[in-house]
Design a protein around this motif. Structure first.
Motif, mmCIF file in Angstrom:
data_model
loop_
_atom_site.group_PDB
_atom_site.id
_atom_site.type_symbol
_atom_site.label_atom_id
_atom_site.label_comp_id
_atom_site.label_asym_id
_atom_site.label_seq_id
_atom_site.Cartn_x
_atom_site.Cartn_y
_atom_site.Cartn_z
ATOM 1 N N GLY A 66 -6.146 3.170 -0.884
ATOM 2 C CA GLY A 66 -6.969 3.326 0.306
ATOM 3 C C GLY A 66 -8.359 2.727 0.216
ATOM 4 N N PHE A 67 -8.720 2.208 -0.957
ATOM 5 C CA PHE A 67 -10.047 1.601 -1.138
ATOM 6 C C PHE A 67 -10.100 0.240 -0.436
ATOM 7 N N ALA A 68 -11.296 -0.142 0.042
ATOM 8 C CA ALA A 68 -11.457 -1.449 0.685
ATOM 9 C C ALA A 68 -12.803 -2.072 0.321
ATOM 10 N N LEU A 69 -12.773 -3.367 0.028
ATOM 11 C CA LEU A 69 -13.985 -4.158 -0.170
ATOM 12 C C LEU A 69 -14.006 -5.243 0.900
ATOM 13 N N VAL A 70 -15.074 -5.252 1.706
ATOM 14 C CA VAL A 70 -15.238 -6.254 2.755
ATOM 15 C C VAL A 70 -16.448 -7.114 2.404
ATOM 16 N N ASN A 71 -16.212 -8.396 2.161
ATOM 17 C CA ASN A 71 -17.274 -9.339 1.818
ATOM 18 C C ASN A 71 -17.719 -10.120 3.053
ATOM 19 N N VAL A 72 -19.018 -10.265 3.222
ATOM 20 C CA VAL A 72 -19.532 -11.047 4.351
ATOM 21 C C VAL A 72 -19.683 -12.501 3.922
ATOM 22 N N ALA A 73 -18.935 -13.389 4.572
ATOM 23 C CA ALA A 73 -19.005 -14.822 4.310
ATOM 24 C C ALA A 73 -19.847 -15.466 5.415
ATOM 25 N N SER A 74 -19.390 -16.547 6.004
ATOM 26 C CA SER A 74 -20.148 -17.208 7.072
ATOM 27 C C SER A 74 -19.305 -18.299 7.711
ATOM 28 N N ILE A 75 -19.577 -18.562 8.977
ATOM 29 C CA ILE A 75 -18.950 -19.700 9.646
ATOM 30 C C ILE A 75 -19.283 -21.004 8.925
ATOM 31 N N ALA A 76 -20.397 -21.022 8.187
ATOM 32 C CA ALA A 76 -20.800 -22.228 7.459
ATOM 33 C C ALA A 76 -19.725 -22.690 6.492
ATOM 34 N N ALA A 77 -18.938 -21.750 5.978
ATOM 35 C CA ALA A 77 -17.874 -22.101 5.039
ATOM 36 C C ALA A 77 -16.814 -22.974 5.685
ATOM 37 N N GLN A 78 -16.726 -22.928 7.018
ATOM 38 C CA GLN A 78 -15.703 -23.675 7.745
ATOM 39 C C GLN A 78 -16.265 -24.876 8.493
ATOM 40 N N MET A 79 -17.543 -25.140 8.296
ATOM 41 C CA MET A 79 -18.202 -26.179 9.082
ATOM 42 C C MET A 79 -18.544 -27.425 8.271
ATOM 43 N N PHE A 102 -6.366 -6.307 -6.305
ATOM 44 C CA PHE A 102 -6.691 -5.093 -5.561
ATOM 45 C C PHE A 102 -5.413 -4.429 -5.052
ATOM 46 N N GLY A 103 -4.482 -5.230 -4.583
ATOM 47 C CA GLY A 103 -3.239 -4.696 -4.051
ATOM 48 C C GLY A 103 -2.446 -3.913 -5.085
ATOM 49 N N ALA A 104 -2.542 -4.320 -6.342
ATOM 50 C CA ALA A 104 -1.840 -3.607 -7.406
ATOM 51 C C ALA A 104 -2.335 -2.175 -7.539
ATOM 52 N N LYS A 105 -3.524 -1.909 -7.017
ATOM 53 C CA LYS A 105 -4.090 -0.564 -7.048
ATOM 54 C C LYS A 105 -3.996 0.127 -5.692
ATOM 55 N N GLY A 106 -3.282 -0.493 -4.767
ATOM 56 C CA GLY A 106 -3.189 0.067 -3.423
ATOM 57 C C GLY A 106 -4.457 -0.121 -2.622
ATOM 58 N N ALA A 107 -5.279 -1.088 -3.027
ATOM 59 C CA ALA A 107 -6.580 -1.331 -2.394
ATOM 60 C C ALA A 107 -6.582 -2.680 -1.677
ATOM 61 N N ARG A 108 -7.609 -2.895 -0.859
ATOM 62 C CA ARG A 108 -7.706 -4.113 -0.058
ATOM 63 C C ARG A 108 -9.023 -4.834 -0.312
ATOM 64 N N ALA A 130 -16.979 -4.902 -10.110
ATOM 65 C CA ALA A 130 -17.313 -3.476 -10.130
ATOM 66 C C ALA A 130 -16.403 -2.696 -9.188
ATOM 67 N N ALA A 131 -16.088 -3.289 -8.037
ATOM 68 C CA ALA A 131 -15.215 -2.625 -7.073
ATOM 69 C C ALA A 131 -13.795 -2.511 -7.607
ATOM 70 N N LEU A 132 -13.287 -3.584 -8.216
ATOM 71 C CA LEU A 132 -11.924 -3.563 -8.738
ATOM 72 C C LEU A 132 -11.769 -2.505 -9.833
ATOM 73 N N ALA A 133 -12.818 -2.308 -10.600
ATOM 74 C CA ALA A 133 -12.760 -1.339 -11.699
ATOM 75 C C ALA A 133 -12.538 0.088 -11.205
ATOM 76 N N VAL A 134 -12.981 0.388 -9.986
ATOM 77 C CA VAL A 134 -12.867 1.763 -9.468
ATOM 78 C C VAL A 134 -11.896 1.868 -8.304
ATOM 79 N N ALA A 135 -11.322 0.737 -7.877
ATOM 80 C CA ALA A 135 -10.453 0.733 -6.700
ATOM 81 C C ALA A 135 -9.223 1.601 -6.920
ATOM 82 N N ASN A 136 -8.829 2.300 -5.858
ATOM 83 C CA ASN A 136 -7.604 3.085 -5.887
ATOM 84 C C ASN A 136 -6.970 3.049 -4.495
#
Length: 281
Positions: free
Chosen positions: A120-133, A193-199, A112-118
């Motif tokens: 300066g847009f940014a999507l920040v996902n919350v992961a976890s230290i568990a992914a590295q443990m 995302f980068g192709a749209k200037g987004a992060r 949904a975010a990629l569909a509207v990204a332009n």
């Protein structure tokens, strides 16, 4: 009302709400969660602090409901950022539900975010230290590629990986798998995302003093702080500052990476400590 909007999932409480409070300084905030009462209280808190906010009750495992949230944000002004903080931990759900919310929900938010990204847009996902443990061989990384081609197969393979050692530990296995996917997905989709200037990027919190963190205290979150350089739980407002910064326009060259914010926990742990912790979980 601000001329730009930000969506915060899991925004009814904890680090989601703390992040929304910061972003509200220059964004109209659209909060989403499944708890209508808590969402109403969160909006009231933001408005009492001088911000502008509204909420949408939505289940991120439903793409239609996710799209409805994005439609509300679009109507409120230019959607510039999304902080995806919604998720569940091992003591809150079954392995299947963990995969559905943490992994499939992230796909829905990301698409949904990629569909509207332009620009300066940014999507920040919350992961976890568990992914590295957990050892890498327990993470079904090859199955992650099905996220963009066959979500049903993706779901089946992740659940199978979580249950391969039996049902008793399935939820405990599903959580790091689901969060490892969040990290992988945030890197994998960076070019799109980068192709749209987004992060797009992810942030991996360690042990934080939130409702979820307290639920998981006996499941390892409390034990982790014994290995940390800062021997305490993090405060929601501390991780919120990082999430809000990542979502802002300031770090415009920051994308495709995961940022670990764990009070120095991983730095204080070797393989022996990780094995010890896993045995005690």
């Amino acid at each position: 009302m601000a001329d730009k909007a930000a969506i915060v999932t899991g925004g009814a409480r904890g680090m989601g709400l703390a992040t929304a409070m910061i972003l509200a300084a220059d964004h109209h905030i659209v909060l989403t969660d499944v708890d209508e009462t808590s969402l109403g209280q969160a909006v009231a808190q933001i408005e009492a602090n001088g911000g502008s906010a509204e909420f949408v009750v939505a289940d991120i495992t439903s793409r239609d409901q996710v799209d409805a949230v994005f439609a509300v944000a679009a109507a409120a002004g230019g959607l510039r950022a999304v902080v995806h903080a919604a998720g569940v931990s091992p003591h809150m759900a079954s392995a299947e539900k963990l995969i559905e919310i943490n992994a499939v929900g992230t796909i829905h938010i990301g698409e949904a975010a990629l569909a509207v990204a332009n620009e300066g847009f940014a999507l920040v996902n919350v992961a976890s230290i568990a992914a590295q443990m957990v050892p890498g061989f327990l993470i079904p990384t090859r199955a992650f590629r099905y996220a963009s081609t066959d979500v049903a197969k993706f779901r089946r393979k992740l659940v199978a990986a979580a249950t391969r050692t039996g049902r008793k530990m399935a939820a405990a296995q599903a959580y790091p798998i689901s969060k490892a996917f969040v990290v992988w997905y945030s890197a994998d989709r960076a070019a799109a995302f980068g192709a749209k200037g987004a992060r797009i990027l992810s942030v991996s919190p360690g042990s934080f003093d939130t409702e979820m963190g307290r639920i998981e205290n006996d499941g390892g979150a409390g034990k982790l702080t014994e290995f940390a350089a800062l021997k305490r739980f993090g405060r929601p407002e501390e991780i919120a500052e990082l999430l809000a910064f990542c979502a802002s326009e300031k770090p415009g060259y920051l994308t495709g990476v995961d940022i670990l914010c764990d009070g120095g926990t991983k730095a204080g742990m070797g393989l022996r400590e990780m094995v010890q912790l896993a045995r005690q979980a």
